[in-house]
Write a protein that holds these residues in place. Sequence first.
Motif, short mmCIF file in Angstrom:
data_model
loop_
_atom_site.label_atom_id
_atom_site.label_comp_id
_atom_site.label_asym_id
_atom_site.label_seq_id
_atom_site.Cartn_x
_atom_site.Cartn_y
_atom_site.Cartn_z
N HIS A 1 0.91 -1.30 0.22
CA HIS A 1 -0.05 -0.17 0.03
C HIS A 1 1.01 1.18 -0.08
N CYS B 1 -0.02 18.55 3.10
CA CYS B 1 -0.88 20.06 2.71
C CYS B 1 -1.87 20.37 3.95
N GLU C 1 1.58 6.93 0.09
CA GLU C 1 2.18 8.27 -0.20
C GLU C 1 1.22 9.24 -0.66
N GLU C 2 0.20 9.11 -1.30
CA GLU C 2 -0.87 9.99 -1.68
C GLU C 2 -1.38 10.59 -0.32
N LYS C 3 -1.72 9.68 0.61
CA LYS C 3 -2.29 9.94 1.87
C LYS C 3 -1.46 11.18 2.62
N ASN C 4 -0.23 10.75 2.52
CA ASN C 4 1.13 11.37 3.12
C ASN C 4 0.87 12.90 2.66
N GLN C 5 0.76 12.74 1.06
CA GLN C 5 0.74 14.26 0.71
C GLN C 5 -0.21 14.89 1.27
N SER C 6 -1.43 14.25 1.30
CA SER C 6 -2.87 15.01 1.70
C SER C 6 -2.28 15.55 3.21
N GLN D 1 1.94 3.31 -2.44
CA GLN D 1 1.44 4.33 -3.31
C GLN D 1 0.16 4.93 -2.72
N ALA D 2 -0.59 4.33 -1.98
CA ALA D 2 -1.79 4.72 -1.45
C ALA D 2 -1.47 5.56 -0.22
#
Length: 291
Positions: free
Chosen positions: A107, A120, A112-117, A109-110
């Motif tokens: 998981h 922010c 990492e996206e959540k980490n990016q959000s 990639q998922a």
Amino acid sequence: NIIRRQRQELKLLIAELKDRDRELNDMVAVHERHIQAWEDDRQKILTLAERCSLLSSELNERNAIIKSLTKKLKFLESQHNDSKITLENTEQKFKELTQKVTDSSVHCQALEEKNQSLHCSILELSAKTGQLQAREQELLTMLQLKDKALIETTDQITEVTSKFKSLENALRTAKLEEFSRNREQQDLKLTLNDVVFQINKMKDILSEKMKESSKHQEEISQLKQENICLRSELILAVEEAQRKDQLYQFTKSKQARIEKELSSLRQVCVKQQRDLHFLHVNLDSSQDFKQ
């Protein structure tokens, strides 16, 4: 010789009474100047009392503003604490997610996206935290300015209180002057009684001389020279009575002036007592407000 000496004494008494009359006129003029100066001080005190009332109302308004700003500051502090708790929770979640990323590559990639959000969100929360800190600094600056204005108002109230104490001292001085004037009036009354007694005594002497003149009417025809002496004594006695009457009139006018001056002093004292009562009420109200 006795009559001549009495005439000389009467002339001296008249000159002394004229001097006393001039002194009384000077005292009346000085007293009028004192009354004028007291009236000016009274106007200044009334102006200061009005200014004190305006400052008290302004102080009430500023206290209300300070209370409202304090409430806003508490509200902002609570928001800041909530934001801080949210940031801590977010950091804790970030750590947990980082651990999960290391443990689970499936998981990645998922995560990492959540980490990016989440990153922010952290940036937004940091920006909000900076805004809240700037707002907090601005509110602290406003509170310092309000405290400075409050200190200046307190100094002005202290100055008015000191002037009020000086006026109380002036009132005590005026009361002492009134006591001395009353004592002087009593002395003048005693002097007037003595003058009246002397006038009555001279009238009795004059009546006795008239009786002696009537008894010696038969001897007057034989003793013309003695008759001339008796007539001169009678004229001198009349002049002396007139002078006594003149002294009585001077003393009466002097007493009238003193009574007029005492009446003026009583009116001044009544005004001072009213003004002091008014200032006491204002001072009590200002002290209650300060408490």
